[in-house]
Design a protein around this motif. Structure first.
Motif, PDB file in Angstrom:
ATOM      1  N   ALA A 265       0.834  -1.201   0.000  1.00  0.00           N
ATOM      2  CA  ALA A 265       0.000   0.000   0.000  1.00  0.00           C
ATOM      3  C   ALA A 265       0.867   1.249   0.000  1.00  0.00           C
ATOM      4  CB  ALA A 265      -0.938  -0.025   1.205  1.00  0.00           C
ATOM      5  N   ALA A 266       1.951   1.238   0.787  1.00  0.00           N
ATOM      6  CA  ALA A 266       2.855   2.383   0.805  1.00  0.00           C
ATOM      7  C   ALA A 266       3.541   2.551  -0.550  1.00  0.00           C
ATOM      8  CB  ALA A 266       3.897   2.202   1.905  1.00  0.00           C
ATOM      9  N   LEU A 267       3.818   1.437  -1.231  1.00  0.00           N
ATOM     10  CA  LEU A 267       4.453   1.496  -2.541  1.00  0.00           C
ATOM     11  C   LEU A 267       3.551   2.187  -3.554  1.00  0.00           C
ATOM     12  CD1 LEU A 267       7.051   0.403  -4.037  1.00  0.00           C
ATOM     13  CD2 LEU A 267       5.634  -1.516  -4.747  1.00  0.00           C
ATOM     14  N   THR A 268       2.243   1.936  -3.476  1.00  0.00           N
ATOM     15  CA  THR A 268       1.299   2.550  -4.410  1.00  0.00           C
ATOM     16  C   THR A 268       0.901   3.948  -3.985  1.00  0.00           C
ATOM     17  OG1 THR A 268      -0.612   1.623  -3.239  1.00  0.00           O
ATOM     18  CG2 THR A 268       0.393   0.279  -4.976  1.00  0.00           C
ATOM     19  N   GLY A 269       1.036   4.279  -2.709  1.00  0.00           N
ATOM     20  CA  GLY A 269       0.619   5.574  -2.214  1.00  0.00           C
ATOM     21  C   GLY A 269      -0.871   5.707  -2.012  1.00  0.00           C
ATOM     22  N   LEU A 270      -1.596   4.574  -1.981  1.00  0.00           N
ATOM     23  CA  LEU A 270      -3.048   4.592  -1.819  1.00  0.00           C
ATOM     24  C   LEU A 270      -3.430   3.947  -0.494  1.00  0.00           C
ATOM     25  CD1 LEU A 270      -4.194   3.503  -5.403  1.00  0.00           C
ATOM     26  CD2 LEU A 270      -4.210   5.816  -4.456  1.00  0.00           C
ATOM     27  N   PRO A 271      -4.577   4.362   0.088  1.00  0.00           N
ATOM     28  CA  PRO A 271      -5.069   3.677   1.294  1.00  0.00           C
ATOM     29  C   PRO A 271      -5.524   2.268   0.956  1.00  0.00           C
ATOM     30  CG  PRO A 271      -6.659   5.310   0.531  1.00  0.00           C
ATOM     31  CD  PRO A 271      -5.428   5.529  -0.291  1.00  0.00           C
ATOM     32  N   GLU A 272      -5.547   1.404   1.960  1.00  0.00           N
ATOM     33  CA  GLU A 272      -5.831  -0.014   1.722  1.00  0.00           C
ATOM     34  C   GLU A 272      -7.234  -0.249   1.174  1.00  0.00           C
ATOM     35  OE1 GLU A 272      -4.982  -2.384   5.090  1.00  0.00           O
ATOM     36  OE2 GLU A 272      -2.928  -1.669   5.345  1.00  0.00           O
ATOM     37  N   HIS A 273      -8.218   0.562   1.590  1.00  0.00           N
ATOM     38  CA  HIS A 273      -9.582   0.310   1.126  1.00  0.00           C
ATOM     39  C   HIS A 273      -9.753   0.606  -0.367  1.00  0.00           C
ATOM     40  CE1 HIS A 273      -9.737   4.676   1.989  1.00  0.00           C
ATOM     41  NE2 HIS A 273     -10.634   4.709   1.017  1.00  0.00           N
ATOM     42  N   GLU A 274      -8.838   1.378  -0.962  1.00  0.00           N
ATOM     43  CA  GLU A 274      -8.908   1.639  -2.389  1.00  0.00           C
ATOM     44  C   GLU A 274      -8.165   0.590  -3.211  1.00  0.00           C
ATOM     45  OE1 GLU A 274      -7.912   5.526  -3.657  1.00  0.00           O
ATOM     46  OE2 GLU A 274      -8.901   6.540  -1.980  1.00  0.00           O
ATOM     47  N   GLU A 282      -6.402   0.348 -12.534  1.00  0.00           N
ATOM     48  CA  GLU A 282      -7.175   1.148 -11.590  1.00  0.00           C
ATOM     49  C   GLU A 282      -6.273   1.741 -10.500  1.00  0.00           C
ATOM     50  OE1 GLU A 282     -11.406  -1.332 -11.982  1.00  0.00           O
ATOM     51  OE2 GLU A 282     -10.045  -1.672 -10.293  1.00  0.00           O
ATOM     52  N   ILE A 283      -5.303   0.951 -10.046  1.00  0.00           N
ATOM     53  CA  ILE A 283      -4.373   1.458  -9.030  1.00  0.00           C
ATOM     54  C   ILE A 283      -3.580   2.633  -9.581  1.00  0.00           C
ATOM     55  CG2 ILE A 283      -2.346   0.881  -7.655  1.00  0.00           C
ATOM     56  CD1 ILE A 283      -3.408  -1.960  -7.473  1.00  0.00           C
ATOM     57  N   ILE A 284      -3.076   2.501 -10.807  1.00  0.00           N
ATOM     58  CA  ILE A 284      -2.306   3.590 -11.413  1.00  0.00           C
ATOM     59  C   ILE A 284      -3.189   4.804 -11.640  1.00  0.00           C
ATOM     60  CG2 ILE A 284      -1.036   4.250 -13.489  1.00  0.00           C
ATOM     61  CD1 ILE A 284      -0.079   1.340 -13.680  1.00  0.00           C
ATOM     62  N   GLU A 285      -4.427   4.586 -12.089  1.00  0.00           N
ATOM     63  CA  GLU A 285      -5.345   5.698 -12.346  1.00  0.00           C
ATOM     64  C   GLU A 285      -5.677   6.455 -11.058  1.00  0.00           C
ATOM     65  OE1 GLU A 285      -9.859   6.399 -14.152  1.00  0.00           O
ATOM     66  OE2 GLU A 285      -8.892   4.428 -14.263  1.00  0.00           O
ATOM     67  N   ARG A 286      -5.888   5.704  -9.962  1.00  0.00           N
ATOM     68  CA  ARG A 286      -6.235   6.360  -8.696  1.00  0.00           C
ATOM     69  C   ARG A 286      -5.070   7.145  -8.104  1.00  0.00           C
ATOM     70  NH1 ARG A 286      -9.434   1.056  -6.236  1.00  0.00           N
ATOM     71  NH2 ARG A 286     -11.165   1.126  -7.738  1.00  0.00           N
ATOM     72  N   SER A 287      -3.852   6.742  -8.427  1.00  0.00           N
ATOM     73  CA  SER A 287      -2.682   7.459  -7.900  1.00  0.00           C
ATOM     74  C   SER A 287      -2.156   8.491  -8.880  1.00  0.00           C
ATOM     75  CB  SER A 287      -1.569   6.469  -7.556  1.00  0.00           C
ATOM     76  OG  SER A 287      -1.159   5.761  -8.711  1.00  0.00           O
ATOM     77  N   ALA A 288      -2.853   8.683 -10.004  1.00  0.00           N
ATOM     78  CA  ALA A 288      -2.352   9.577 -11.051  1.00  0.00           C
ATOM     79  C   ALA A 288      -2.423  11.037 -10.636  1.00  0.00           C
ATOM     80  CB  ALA A 288      -3.139   9.363 -12.342  1.00  0.00           C
ATOM     81  N   GLU A 297       3.715   2.481 -10.089  1.00  0.00           N
ATOM     82  CA  GLU A 297       3.458   2.786 -11.502  1.00  0.00           C
ATOM     83  C   GLU A 297       4.724   2.625 -12.332  1.00  0.00           C
ATOM     84  OE1 GLU A 297       1.789   6.436 -14.314  1.00  0.00           O
ATOM     85  OE2 GLU A 297       1.702   6.577 -12.128  1.00  0.00           O
ATOM     86  N   GLN A 298       5.861   3.065 -11.797  1.00  0.00           N
ATOM     87  CA  GLN A 298       7.116   2.933 -12.537  1.00  0.00           C
ATOM     88  C   GLN A 298       7.529   1.477 -12.683  1.00  0.00           C
ATOM     89  OE1 GLN A 298      10.163   5.893 -11.276  1.00  0.00           O
ATOM     90  NE2 GLN A 298       8.598   6.658  -9.872  1.00  0.00           N
ATOM     91  N   ILE A 299       7.301   0.690 -11.636  1.00  0.00           N
ATOM     92  CA  ILE A 299       7.673  -0.729 -11.707  1.00  0.00           C
ATOM     93  C   ILE A 299       6.716  -1.495 -12.605  1.00  0.00           C
ATOM     94  CG2 ILE A 299       7.997  -2.815 -10.341  1.00  0.00           C
ATOM     95  CD1 ILE A 299       8.728  -1.029  -7.981  1.00  0.00           C
ATOM     96  N   ALA A 300       5.415  -1.118 -12.559  1.00  0.00           N
ATOM     97  CA  ALA A 300       4.394  -1.850 -13.333  1.00  0.00           C
ATOM     98  C   ALA A 300       4.652  -1.778 -14.828  1.00  0.00           C
ATOM     99  CB  ALA A 300       3.005  -1.298 -13.013  1.00  0.00           C
ATOM    100  N   ARG A 301       5.355  -0.749 -15.284  1.00  0.00           N
ATOM    101  CA  ARG A 301       5.654  -0.651 -16.719  1.00  0.00           C
ATOM    102  C   ARG A 301       6.485  -1.841 -17.191  1.00  0.00           C
ATOM    103  NH1 ARG A 301       7.684   5.589 -16.067  1.00  0.00           N
ATOM    104  NH2 ARG A 301       5.642   6.537 -15.590  1.00  0.00           N
TER     105      ARG A 301
END
Length: 800
Positions: A265-274, A282-288, A297-301
């Motif tokens: 969760a810390a890696l994505t920068g999003l809260p766990e419920h999201e 969706e994870i990349i879009e929410r952290s955009a 996002e950088q690793i997912a590429r």
């Protein structure tokens, strides 16, 4: 009522029914015999016999269905065959006693008779099918009874009619008697059948209930156990997820996030419920919407092709913010994938720092001798291939020793830093400037300039480096001498070029210092001196010029002596004390190191045998000694001759041993380890790839080089390096020993950092064995004797 009581009652009921059945069968037979004796009408007798056999069959079937009656299948089959034979009699066309009295005539006299016979025939065929495959099960026996039961009334009626038919000829009294007998028989049979059915049903019901109850109990127990196990497993799984050092995620076959931990969760920068159930897009879009692109996002590429191709991979991803992650991506059998992300930024920074330290001087941050030699080898190789120019400038500071003696080492170090800056700025980007030791510097020049240009560059260096220096508010004047050597066809190796530059430098100093000299062939006269030096060294051991001195090893916590390091000394009859830094390389080049090393080993162990039993003795080993293959035998023989425990012997090796390590070298080290001898890595951090060397062999001790200890109390860089080495040793379960401790400030700092042992002039100079005082505590600095003898710090040590 208990189950056992119920079983006894059911058994008693069965016995009563069985007794009634036998009694009724007896009455029937007796009455039939009486009737037969009165009236010999064949039809009545034949039908009665058939009904009797029918009843016997039913009786045997009923008994077969009751456990414990010992009724065999053969008996049932016999009864069935008898009935078939009776049925054949019913079908006979005529009998000897006359057609009107024949059984056939009686049957054909009424359609119901024919129907009864047909029903009996079908029923017997059905029963025959049920009894065809032995052993016959109780349900099959019960089914057979059920098939025969409807025929009871029909056969009874048929028998009654047959009896009536016979009795009509004999009189009304015979007919009345026959009817009563038929009614009695029918009631008895019905009673028996009902009782048997009731008993069977009760037994089956009881058995089914017990079986169902047992299954339910087992299922409940298993369900509870499974629930407890799953709960405990989930708790362990959650604890492992949340406490692991890596970020972890698992995506299912639909590409949705199924499992993750807090670090992910810390890696994505999003809260766990999201994150729960989200796809990577969706994870990349929410952290955009965030200011900085998330690490995920950088690793997912780089992970997208792996997800599409269902391939696994292990790679390192550099992020825009300078961090680095080690990523392990693995596909799952169900179509999903699992990945872990480990932040290796600090580890890579530490490795980079140590790699930098291995190639750079810790004081000046200039390239050190190791890096300089690597670059020189490359330059010489290129010169041999394309004929390009390669020159080496060796610089030695004139008057630097006076600065150290008058102003102290700290001022000397500050002076070296300024000299390094001036040298680096003068060398520019076209040349490589390096510090190769002490107050010696070198410059590698690969420019196409000619000889005159090289001399002009050397003169500029002398002029610039000789300008006054302002150190700690004082003006310092020093000079510099330079020796220059250019690659030529007869200088095949980089060492030859360095030797020639060194000869030129020696000549420059002999000419009056502050000068630059090019190498000339006449300077090879130095080789003559080298040969004389070798000859003197060969006979030094036999002439008794070689001795062993011992420097104490002090426990940092208690400041008490716990052992000594054995150091070789050579007192030349003409030259006086010769520095080990001078004669050890010569001994290694000539092969004398094996004999000298064995002598020092035996002397040190013989002397250690007279020390307190808990004192250790450290002996240094040279990389050359490992080449002979006899080193292990020498150490074992010396231990046996001295009679001391192997645990008291500490063997110190430098990184050069591991850099040139062969299978034989590693086998020898492991042989020492198995004996109980302790192995130490000497001068850690000054060589090449120290971390990889620590991984290649399980050392017991790391020795921190004096170059780091000297700047410990004044330089933050040195403090960080020493702290890093001590922490590294602690994490690897190794002891640490600091060399060259000369001040109380250095000792206090090392003690605070957790260094295990220390040695240096602060405690004692190296002394002969006869001058050692094991009971005395190490003296304070003002108590230390200044006998002028060469020390390990200033003169080097024997590398055995």
């Amino acid at each position: 009522m208990s189950l056992k009581t119920l079983q006894w009652l059911l058994a008693a009921t069965v016995c009563c029914f069985a007794a009634a059945t036998f009694y009724l069968s007896y009455v029937i037979v007796a009455r039939q015999d009486a009737l037969h004796s009165v009236s010999r009408y064949n039809a009545a007798w034949t039908v009665s016999q058939g009904v009797s056999e029918f009843m016997r069959l039913e009786h045997r079937l009923a008994a077969y269905a009751i456990p414990g009656r010992n009724v065999s299948h053969d008996e049932l089959q016999l009864r069935l065959d008898i009935l078939f034979s009776r049925l054949a009699v019913f079908d006979s066309e005529a009998e000897a006693i006359g057609h009107e009295r024949s059984i056939r005539h009686f049957i054909e006299s009424d359609r119901s008779h024919l129907a009864t016979i047909d029903n009996l025939r079908q029923a017997l065929q059905t029963v025959e099918g049920l009894l065809a495959n032995p052993p016959v099960s109780i349900p099959d026996a019960m089914a057979a009874l059920a098939v025969l039961e409807p025929l009871d009334a029909q056969l009874t009626s048929l028998a009654a009619r047959a009896a009536s038919h016979g009795a009509s000829l004999a009189g009304e009294d015979q007919a009345a008697l026959q009817r009563l007998h038929t009614i009695f028989t029918a009631l008895a049979i019905g009673l028996i059948l009902c009782g048997v059915a009731l008993i069977v049903l009760l037994l089956n019901q009881n058995r089914l209930l017990m079986r169902a109850q047992g299954r339910l109990r087992n299922l409940a127990d298993r369900l509870q156990a499974t629930t407890r196990s799953l709960q405990a497993q989930n708790e362990r799984f959650d604890a492992a997820l949340e406490n692991m050092s890596q970020a972890l995620c698992t995506f299912d076959a639909n590409g949705r996030l199924a499992v993750f931990n807090e670090r992910f969760a810390a890696l994505t920068g999003l809260p766990e419920h999201e994150l729960a159930g989200a796809t990577t897009e969706e994870i990349i879009e929410r952290s955009a919407g965030r200011l900085q692109v998330s690490a995920f996002e950088q690793i997912a590429r780089r992970q997208r092709p792996l997800v599409k191709q269902k391939h696994g991979a292990l790679f390192t991803q550099e992020l825009e913010d300078g961090r680095a992650f080690s990523v392990s991506h693995e596909p799952l059998p169900d179509g999903g994938w699992l990945a872990t992300y480990e932040d290796i930024s600090e580890r890579r920074q530490a490795e980079a720092r140590i790699a930098h330290m291995a190639h750079h001087d810790p004081l000046t941050d200039l390239p050190n001798r190791t890096l300089f030699q690597e670059r020189l080898e490359f330059a010489v190789s290129r010169s041999r291939d394309d004929g390009s120019r390669t020159r080496v400038f060796l610089l030695d500071l004139d008057g630097f020793k006076d600065v150290n003696d008058t102003l102290g080492h700290h001022a000397g170090d500050e002076l070296l830093k300024v000299v390094a800056k001036r040298l680096e700025s003068s060398a520019g980007t076209r040349r490589l400037a390096a510090r190769i030791g002490g107050d010696e510097f070198a410059v590698l020049d690969e420019t196409p300039d000619g000889t005159e240009a090289s001399l002009e560059f050397a003169r500029r260096l002398i002029a610039f480096l000789s300008c006054p220096y302002a150190i700690e508010g004082k003006q310092i004047d020093i000079g510099v001498s330079i020796g220059i050597a250019e690659h030529a066809g007869d200088a095949r190796h980089p060492e030859d070029l360095l030797k020639r530059a060194d000869l030129a430098l020696y000549q420059a100093k002999a000419d009056g210092k502050g000068r630059a000299r090019l190498f000339e062939p006449a300077m090879d006269a130095h080789l003559l001196f080298r040969k004389t030096f070798e000859a003197d060294l060969r006979g030094a051991l036999q002439r008794g010029e070689i001795s062993v001195h011992y420097q104490p090893l002090v426990d940092t916590e208690t400041r008490s002596i716990c052992g000594y390091e054995a150091l070789m000394r050579w007192q030349h009859p003409v030259r006086g004390w010769v520095s080990p830094a001078e004669f050890i390389p010569v001994a290694e080049d000539t092969g004398l190191i094996d004999a000298l090393g064995e002598w020092v080993m035996r002397q040190a162990l013989q002397e250690a045998a007279r020390w307190p039993d808990h004192f250790t003795v450290a002996v240094n080993l040279s990389a050359v000694q490992f080449r002979s293959g006899a080193l292990a035998r020498t150490v074992i023989s010396a231990l046996a001759a001295a009679g001391i425990r192997p645990e008291r012997l500490h063997l110190e090796i430098t990184e050069s041993v591991l850099l040139a390590a062969s299978d034989q070298t590693l086998a020898t080290l492991h042989q020492f380890k198995n004996l109980g001898v302790r192995i130490a890595m000497d001068d850690f951090g000054t060589g090449y790839s120290s971390l990889s060397n620590l991984r290649s062999f399980p050392f017991d001790t790391i020795k921190i080089d004096q170059s780091f200890v000297r700047d410990l109390s004044t330089g933050p860089e040195a403090l960080s390096v020493v702290q890093l080495i001590i922490s590294l040793g602690t994490s690897l379960g190794m002891e640490t020993t600091a060399e060259g401790v000369e001040t109380e400030a250095q000792y206090a700092c090392l003690q605070a950092l957790g260094c295990t042992h220390v040695q240096g002039y602060l405690f004692a100079r190296p002394k002969p064995a006869r001058e050692l005082d094991h009971a005395a505590s190490p003296p304070l600095p003002e108590d230390a004797a200044a006998d002028g003898e060469p020390s390990k710090t200033s003169q080097g040590q024997i590398a055995l």
